[in-house]
Scaffold this motif. Structure first.
Motif, PDB file in Angstrom:
ATOM      1  N   VAL A   1       0.850  -1.199   0.000  1.00  0.00           N
ATOM      2  CA  VAL A   1       0.000   0.000   0.000  1.00  0.00           C
ATOM      3  C   VAL A   1       0.886   1.251   0.000  1.00  0.00           C
ATOM      4  CG1 VAL A   1      -1.608   1.360   1.360  1.00  0.00           C
ATOM      5  CG2 VAL A   1      -2.009  -1.059   1.040  1.00  0.00           C
ATOM      6  N   GLY A   2       1.978   1.194   0.765  1.00  0.00           N
ATOM      7  CA  GLY A   2       2.904   2.330   0.784  1.00  0.00           C
ATOM      8  C   GLY A   2       3.462   2.601  -0.605  1.00  0.00           C
ATOM      9  N   VAL A   3       3.885   1.532  -1.273  1.00  0.00           N
ATOM     10  CA  VAL A   3       4.413   1.680  -2.631  1.00  0.00           C
ATOM     11  C   VAL A   3       3.348   2.275  -3.539  1.00  0.00           C
ATOM     12  CG1 VAL A   3       5.147   0.377  -4.663  1.00  0.00           C
ATOM     13  CG2 VAL A   3       6.148  -0.114  -2.441  1.00  0.00           C
ATOM     14  N   LEU A   4       2.128   1.774  -3.380  1.00  0.00           N
ATOM     15  CA  LEU A   4       1.026   2.270  -4.220  1.00  0.00           C
ATOM     16  C   LEU A   4       0.786   3.753  -3.987  1.00  0.00           C
ATOM     17  CD1 LEU A   4      -1.425   1.499  -6.070  1.00  0.00           C
ATOM     18  CD2 LEU A   4      -2.737   1.365  -3.972  1.00  0.00           C
ATOM     19  N   LEU A   5       0.806   4.162  -2.712  1.00  0.00           N
ATOM     20  CA  LEU A   5       0.506   5.562  -2.412  1.00  0.00           C
ATOM     21  C   LEU A   5       1.634   6.482  -2.866  1.00  0.00           C
ATOM     22  CD1 LEU A   5      -1.205   5.436   1.088  1.00  0.00           C
ATOM     23  CD2 LEU A   5      -2.225   5.492  -1.168  1.00  0.00           C
ATOM     24  N   VAL A   6       2.876   5.991  -2.727  1.00  0.00           N
ATOM     25  CA  VAL A   6       4.003   6.853  -3.083  1.00  0.00           C
ATOM     26  C   VAL A   6       4.142   6.977  -4.592  1.00  0.00           C
ATOM     27  CG1 VAL A   6       6.510   7.055  -3.001  1.00  0.00           C
ATOM     28  CG2 VAL A   6       5.241   6.459  -0.930  1.00  0.00           C
ATOM     29  N   PHE A   7       4.023   5.844  -5.294  1.00  0.00           N
ATOM     30  CA  PHE A   7       4.302   5.871  -6.739  1.00  0.00           C
ATOM     31  C   PHE A   7       3.039   5.929  -7.587  1.00  0.00           C
ATOM     32  CE2 PHE A   7       8.014   3.832  -4.809  1.00  0.00           C
ATOM     33  CZ  PHE A   7       8.997   4.685  -5.263  1.00  0.00           C
ATOM     34  N   GLY A   8       1.875   5.718  -6.984  1.00  0.00           N
ATOM     35  CA  GLY A   8       0.640   5.794  -7.758  1.00  0.00           C
ATOM     36  C   GLY A   8       0.264   4.462  -8.384  1.00  0.00           C
TER      37      GLY A   8
ATOM     38  N   ARG B   1      10.894  24.680   3.697  1.00  0.00           N
ATOM     39  CA  ARG B   1      10.602  23.255   3.769  1.00  0.00           C
ATOM     40  C   ARG B   1       9.084  23.032   3.804  1.00  0.00           C
ATOM     41  NH1 ARG B   1      13.954  20.036   8.114  1.00  0.00           N
ATOM     42  NH2 ARG B   1      15.606  20.695   6.722  1.00  0.00           N
ATOM     43  N   ALA B   2       8.416  23.897   4.592  1.00  0.00           N
ATOM     44  CA  ALA B   2       6.959  23.784   4.680  1.00  0.00           C
ATOM     45  C   ALA B   2       6.328  24.029   3.316  1.00  0.00           C
ATOM     46  CB  ALA B   2       6.420  24.789   5.695  1.00  0.00           C
ATOM     47  N   THR B   3       6.862  25.010   2.605  1.00  0.00           N
ATOM     48  CA  THR B   3       6.329  25.300   1.265  1.00  0.00           C
ATOM     49  C   THR B   3       6.498  24.097   0.352  1.00  0.00           C
ATOM     50  OG1 THR B   3       7.134  27.512   1.661  1.00  0.00           O
ATOM     51  CG2 THR B   3       6.327  27.033  -0.538  1.00  0.00           C
ATOM     52  N   LEU B   4       7.708  23.490   0.416  1.00  0.00           N
ATOM     53  CA  LEU B   4       7.962  22.332  -0.443  1.00  0.00           C
ATOM     54  C   LEU B   4       6.999  21.205  -0.119  1.00  0.00           C
ATOM     55  CD1 LEU B   4      11.844  22.230  -0.658  1.00  0.00           C
ATOM     56  CD2 LEU B   4      10.200  22.683  -2.470  1.00  0.00           C
ATOM     57  N   LEU B   5       6.779  21.014   1.202  1.00  0.00           N
ATOM     58  CA  LEU B   5       5.857  19.950   1.630  1.00  0.00           C
ATOM     59  C   LEU B   5       4.465  20.232   1.080  1.00  0.00           C
ATOM     60  CD1 LEU B   5       5.911  17.436   3.497  1.00  0.00           C
ATOM     61  CD2 LEU B   5       4.840  18.888   5.214  1.00  0.00           C
ATOM     62  N   LEU B   6       4.058  21.493   1.199  1.00  0.00           N
ATOM     63  CA  LEU B   6       2.740  21.875   0.685  1.00  0.00           C
ATOM     64  C   LEU B   6       2.661  21.637  -0.818  1.00  0.00           C
ATOM     65  CD1 LEU B   6       1.738  25.116   2.558  1.00  0.00           C
ATOM     66  CD2 LEU B   6       0.511  22.966   2.444  1.00  0.00           C
ATOM     67  N   LEU B   7       3.762  21.976  -1.506  1.00  0.00           N
ATOM     68  CA  LEU B   7       3.792  21.779  -2.948  1.00  0.00           C
ATOM     69  C   LEU B   7       3.645  20.299  -3.270  1.00  0.00           C
ATOM     70  CD1 LEU B   7       6.463  24.223  -4.328  1.00  0.00           C
ATOM     71  CD2 LEU B   7       4.043  24.112  -4.876  1.00  0.00           C
ATOM     72  N   ALA B   8       4.352  19.457  -2.493  1.00  0.00           N
ATOM     73  CA  ALA B   8       4.274  18.024  -2.728  1.00  0.00           C
ATOM     74  C   ALA B   8       2.848  17.536  -2.525  1.00  0.00           C
ATOM     75  CB  ALA B   8       5.218  17.286  -1.779  1.00  0.00           C
ATOM     76  N   LEU B   9       2.200  18.035  -1.456  1.00  0.00           N
ATOM     77  CA  LEU B   9       0.821  17.652  -1.195  1.00  0.00           C
ATOM     78  C   LEU B   9      -0.084  18.121  -2.321  1.00  0.00           C
ATOM     79  CD1 LEU B   9       0.348  18.243   2.603  1.00  0.00           C
ATOM     80  CD2 LEU B   9       0.102  16.117   1.351  1.00  0.00           C
TER      81      LEU B   9
ATOM     82  N   LEU C   1      -8.566   3.523  -6.449  1.00  0.00           N
ATOM     83  CA  LEU C   1      -9.099   4.813  -6.887  1.00  0.00           C
ATOM     84  C   LEU C   1      -8.027   5.727  -7.471  1.00  0.00           C
ATOM     85  CD1 LEU C   1     -11.615   5.801  -4.095  1.00  0.00           C
ATOM     86  CD2 LEU C   1     -12.109   5.165  -6.426  1.00  0.00           C
ATOM     87  N   GLY C   2      -6.780   5.468  -7.134  1.00  0.00           N
ATOM     88  CA  GLY C   2      -5.740   6.395  -7.585  1.00  0.00           C
ATOM     89  C   GLY C   2      -5.439   7.421  -6.500  1.00  0.00           C
ATOM     90  N   ARG C   3      -6.491   8.050  -6.006  1.00  0.00           N
ATOM     91  CA  ARG C   3      -6.326   8.951  -4.859  1.00  0.00           C
ATOM     92  C   ARG C   3      -7.210   8.406  -3.735  1.00  0.00           C
ATOM     93  NH1 ARG C   3      -7.409  14.892  -6.537  1.00  0.00           N
ATOM     94  NH2 ARG C   3      -9.013  14.024  -7.855  1.00  0.00           N
ATOM     95  N   PRO C   4      -6.755   7.330  -3.073  1.00  0.00           N
ATOM     96  CA  PRO C   4      -7.623   6.611  -2.134  1.00  0.00           C
ATOM     97  C   PRO C   4      -8.141   7.493  -1.003  1.00  0.00           C
ATOM     98  CG  PRO C   4      -5.583   5.405  -2.512  1.00  0.00           C
ATOM     99  CD  PRO C   4      -5.416   6.750  -3.145  1.00  0.00           C
ATOM    100  N   TRP C   5      -7.329   8.518  -0.654  1.00  0.00           N
ATOM    101  CA  TRP C   5      -7.739   9.338   0.487  1.00  0.00           C
ATOM    102  C   TRP C   5      -8.973  10.186   0.169  1.00  0.00           C
ATOM    103  CZ3 TRP C   5      -3.229   9.358  -2.171  1.00  0.00           C
ATOM    104  CH2 TRP C   5      -3.022  10.414  -3.071  1.00  0.00           C
TER     105      TRP C   5
END
Lengths: 220, 441, 173, 163
Positions: free
Chosen positions: B43-50, C3-11, B120-124
């Motif tokens: 699941v971790g791999v799925l969430l990180v890499f899609g 760092r917070a900005t980067l995290l937000l960007l990643a999200l 779903l791709g974006r499970p959350w």
């Protein structure tokens, strides 16, 4: 066998369940409030800029038309941010020594564009084109708010999907004559006048709300 | 500790305190924890890499995730249905089977529900399937089986938990009164809600229990209907078939009974429950397996017949693909594993012998997985346009997730076996009492 | 903070709101100047350039539509300095910018329309080029409107029609 | 101030004693490790509130489920293959599922509420021999006010449960 639970044991789970219900309700209400709050929608949050450009001064007090600087708004998806030369059209002669404008002069001298920070931003999965909105008479103020009253630029409306859809499903009250799109103050238009104008404009332009909220209109 | 120590029913409540097979349990639990870890990693791999780490792609866009979803959900049908139907028909043989069959249902429905969420791709964002006021001002599309499915699985899960818990409250009370450790007393005491077995409590409990059982039966049908229509509503040759809800229902119950057979035989052996799970119970499971097997077989025949009878070139081509195409192994594997060993159940001697019954159950469990795979992949891999044809191979991470999901099923099930009464103790006692009464009369 | 900005960007990237592509005006570390919109290479000819050049070279026929367009464009691009009437008393000169000449000057009255278009295109004196802000066809429209302004600037009030004189008297009061 | 707790080791003897109490028109409560046929009726139980509650729950769920689907389709009409916004056939399954769900919830919740459960601490648990785990312990609980002039009840043991 002896009693397992203390006399208060029946009270604590009830209190716990009650508090749980209160907490869940509060969380839902807080969440609902949060997603509509300025914190999430960024409405009224001033964004730091390299130069503290005042729309209040330029657009409000001086009365310069929006399109003087945002020249692409009628013909392109993006309204367009002015090049440094546009600023310097006037500021090559006035306020030439103002420290506030030092980054502009530096930009011109080095040939490097100013890095403005985005205020009005849509997510990448939403397709938006200024030109069609402007040419059909959606005035600037509908989405950007009273820019002419903003000393520093901030977001005037929450750019949520609900905000877009409200207008797409019922455009009539939001439409204005296309030759006055940059006008900010419409307080002399009553709701009836706006609705009446909007109805006629929709007829003239063949605007059909039933198609305007198709997914593919914005998500392409 | 008078003659009660010898009482086989009484032994059930003593299992958690004095577990008969700790070594075997720890080995199994260790394995399932390892699988659980594999689940977390995949699941971790799925969430990180899609979802790109999976092998599904156009045209086979559902792949193993939905195969496993249908398979687990099918298994999850037998517990509630066996329990509810046998209760409503007043079969006392139910009492030895219902509790662990219901537990099996709970855990396999959880596994089933995780698959569509993960794919779903974006499970959350899975909660977008629920209708709630939002700043997008959109709502679920209630004319789509996808929205039905969300409600069906969620309500089936909660309904199964309610049914299981309602049936277990009196046993939690018995465990509370049996336990010696303070922790167990408090834990079971809280779970029992202070149950004290008053006559009017029992009367209301029985009203509620029979009602919930009666409501659980249409719920099972609703769930199979919703996910069968998920297939049948699509314009995919081999799927768009009116027989699907019935076909899926039979297949679900069939695979569920197969797993019940495996679990019943295993628990009977491991916990020494021969006196409670008798030959008569095994016979009942065997008969049910045989009957539902033939219903499923009828589904196969009807599916092939309607395809041929329709005269529709696409339907016939899909049938041809199933028999001879790239995934013919899944069709013939399903036929071989589902129906050939099943014929042994015509003999009473096989039905009442534990090991052959469990092996046939295992064969059907695998066979039904192959059937789900066959239905899904052969429907999709030959798309309408030849340019869109494609081949599907499950990737490593899909298999890893599948294996891990078996850990998600096994770990809580083993905890259930270890710490909760695996059979409905008070119902067994009630049945024994009624039998004696009938004997006196 | 960064760092917070980067995290937000990643999200945000997870949420597809910020897709891995360069939008207009987005910073682009890929390029040396860091901008996603790159200036064209030296000597590049923009698509549609010949058509635009032809438009610029040919004076369009004078029509009411052209005058309307000219008035609108004039209000956007020219009014800040040249003023609504074209007499050079715009709001920018009032803040210290060297005032532009009135269009009523005989020199400007005598200048051909092509000269006005040329000034818009290339600038003149302290006036910057407006080539990037005013399309070629619009430059001709503005030139036409400037001609109209010149006419109005030189017209004695007595020559106006009755109705307009009444309006003028009204406005004067 | 104490209720009378009578212990039996056999369900038949308990039933016999309960019948005698019923004839003497006494209020009492019986506690058994598993349900005994007819015992609740002897204690004066004659109600069908749980099924009624479940029915009410089912109706409520059906109305909410169907109404919710109609409302969301009117708020955001999605044109799928020209189906009308309110397509009751399409809403039937979810309506039924939600109705079943609320009926189940009301059956369980109603059972607990009518039984005044959860009640973790109850005077009968004070009795040292009180246990639902043993198959041979059946109890009759006679309230304080009903203790005068009881018929012969023949318990294995009698104890007092302080209120």
């Amino acid at each position: 066998m002896p009693q397992i639970f203390t006399p208060s044991a029946d009270t604590w789970p009830r209190v716990g369940v009650g508090l749980g219900i209160v907490a869940v309700t509060a969380a839902i209400l807080l969440g609902a409030g949060l997603v509509q709050s300025a914190y999430v929608t960024s409405v009224d949050w001033v964004v730091d800029q390299p130069v503290p450009f005042s729309h209040l001064h330029h657009a409000g007090e001086l009365g310069i038309d929006c399109r003087y600087c945002h020249a692409g708004v009628e013909s392109a998806p993006n309204a367009g941010l002015p090049a440094t030369e546009v600023c310097m059209t006037c500021h090559s002669q006035i306020w030439t020594g103002a420290p506030m404008l030092a980054p502009v002069r530096e930009s011109l001298a080095k040939g490097e564009p100013l890095r403005w920070n985005r205020v009005a931003r849509l997510p990448d999965y939403a397709y938006f084109d200024h030109s069609i909105h402007v040419s059909r008479g959606v005035p600037c103020v509908e989405c950007h708010g009273r820019v002419d009253e903003m000393p520093l630029m901030k977001r005037g409306e929450p750019f949520t999907m609900a905000f877009c859809l409200d207008c797409h499903r019922d455009p009539a009250p939001h439409l204005r004559p296309p030759d006055q799109v940059t006008r900010m103050d419409w307080s002399d238009w009553t709701a009836e006048r706006a609705a009446d104008y909007g109805r006629r404009a929709m007829e003239a332009h063949h605007i059909e709300p039933s198609r305007l909220d198709d997914c593919g209109v914005c998500h392409r | 500790m008078t003659d009660a120590a010898l009482d086989p029913i009484d032994r059930i409540t003593r299992i958690p305190g004095d577990f008969p097979a700790p070594r075997a349990w720890w080995i199994c639990f260790g394995v399932s924890l390892a699988l659980l870890l594999l689940f977390l990693v995949s699941v971790g791999v799925l969430l990180v890499f899609g979802v790109g780490v999976w092998g599904n792609n156009i045209p086979v866009n559902w792949g193993l995730a939905i195969v496993n979803y249908v398979w687990f959900l099918g298994i999850g049908h037998a517990g509630t249905l066996i329990s509810a139907l046998l209760l409503l028909t007043g079969t006392t043989r139910r009492n030895a089977l219902n509790r662990f069959a219901e537990a099996m249902t709970l855990f396999s429905v959880i596994c089933a529900g995780l698959f569509p969420v993960l794919h779903l791709g974006r499970p959350w964002l899975f909660y977008w399937m629920a209708p709630y006021p939002n700043t997008m001002t959109v709502w679920p599309q209630f004319k789509s089986p996808l929205a039905w499915d969300f409600f069906a699985v969620l309500i089936y899960l909660i309904g199964s938990i309610l049914f299981w818990y309602l049936g277990a409250i009196p046993d939690f009370a018995a465990m509370r009164d049996r336990s010696r450790s303070r922790f167990a007393q408090v834990a079971f005491g809280l779970a029992a809600l202070g149950w004290r077995g008053e006559a009017r409590h029992w009367a209301r409990w029985r009203q509620a229990y029979r009602l919930v059982a009666a409501l659980a039966v249409p719920l099972v049908f609703g769930v199979t209907a919703s996910y069968a229509l998920l297939f049948a509503a699509g314009p995919v040759p081999g799927w768009a078939s009116g027989i699907f809800p019935a076909y899926f229902f039979c297949g679900a119950i069939f695979s569920g009974f197969a797993v019940v057979a495996i679990i019943a035989v295993t628990l009977r052996h491991a916990l020494g429950l021969g006196a409670l799970v008798t030959r008569s119970h095994l016979n009942l499971i065997g008969q049910l397996l045989l009957a539902t097997g033939f219903m499923t077989g009828y589904g196969y025949a009807a599916d092939a017949f309607t395809a041929l009878w329709s005269g529709d070139a696409r339907e016939i081509a899909t049938l041809h693909d199933r028999w001879t195409g790239a995934y013919a192994w899944s069709y013939w594997g399903a036929v071989a594993l589902n129906f050939l060993p099943l014929q042994l159940l015509w003999f009473r001697r096989v039905r009442v012998s534990p090991v052959p019954l469990a092996l046939i159950g295992l064969s059907v469990t695998i066979g039904m997985w192959l059937e789900r795979y066959m239905l899904l992949v052969t429907g999709l891999y030959r798309d309408w346009l030849v340019s869109s044809w494609g081949i599907y191979h499950a990737s490593f991470w899909e298999w890893a997730l599948f294996a891990g999901m078996i850990g998600v099923f096994l770990a809580p099930f083993l905890l259930f076996v270890r710490f909760l009464p695996v059979m409905s103790v008070f119902e067994l006692r009630e049945a024994r009492h009624e039998k004696r009464e009938a004997g006196h009369g | 903070m960064r760092r917070a900005t980067l995290l937000l960007l990643a999200l945000a990237a997870c949420e597809m709101a910020d897709q891995p592509r360069y939008d207009a005006y987005e910073p682009a570390p890929l390029f040396p100047n860091g901008a996603s919109v790159q200036p064209p290479p030296e000597g590049a000819v923009a698509r549609g350039y010949p058509a635009r050049a032809a438009t610029l070279a040919t004076r369009p026929p004078l029509t009411p539509a052209l005058l309307d367009r000219g008035r609108e464009r004039y209000a956007i691009a020219c009014v800040p300095c040249h003023g609504i009437a074209g007499d050079g008393d715009g709001v920018v000169p009032s803040r210290g910018f060297p005032p532009p000449p009135s269009f009523a000057e005989p020199r400007l009255r005598a200048a051909p329309a092509a000269t006005i278009v040329d000034v818009i295109t290339h600038g003149h004196g302290v006036m910057y080029s407006y080539a990037d802000r005013v399309a070629p066809a619009d430059r001709w429209a503005i030139a036409a409107y400037v001609r109209a302004l010149q006419t109005s600037l030189g017209t004695p009030a007595a020559d106006l029609p009755e109705a307009d004189r009444a309006k003028l008297a009204e406005a004067g009061r | 101030m104490a209720d009378l707790l009578l212990e039996y080791d056999d369900p038949d003897r308990l039933m016999a004693a309960a019948r005698r109490l019923r004839e003497a028109e006494r209020r009492f409560e019986a506690i058994t490790p598993y349900p005994l046929e007819g015992l609740a009726e002897l204690t004066g139980f004659a109600e069908a509130h749980v099924p009624k509650l479940a029915l009410a729950g089912g109706v409520l769920g059906a109305v909410l489920g169907f109404g919710g689907q109609v409302a969301t389709n009117l708020l955001y009409p999605i044109d799928v293959g020209g189906r009308p916004p309110v397509a009751w056939q399409g809403f039937a399954l979810v309506t039924a599922l939600i109705a079943i769900f609320t009926a189940m919830l009301f059956a369980l919740g109603g059972m607990l509420a009518l039984n005044r459960l959860p009640k973790l601490r109850h005077p009968v648990f004070d009795d040292p021999r009180m246990s639902l785990a043993e198959p041979d312990r059946f109890f009759l609980l006679i309230p304080e006010g009903e203790r005068e002039g009881l018929p012969e009840l023949d318990p294995r043991r009698a104890a007092e449960v302080p209120r």
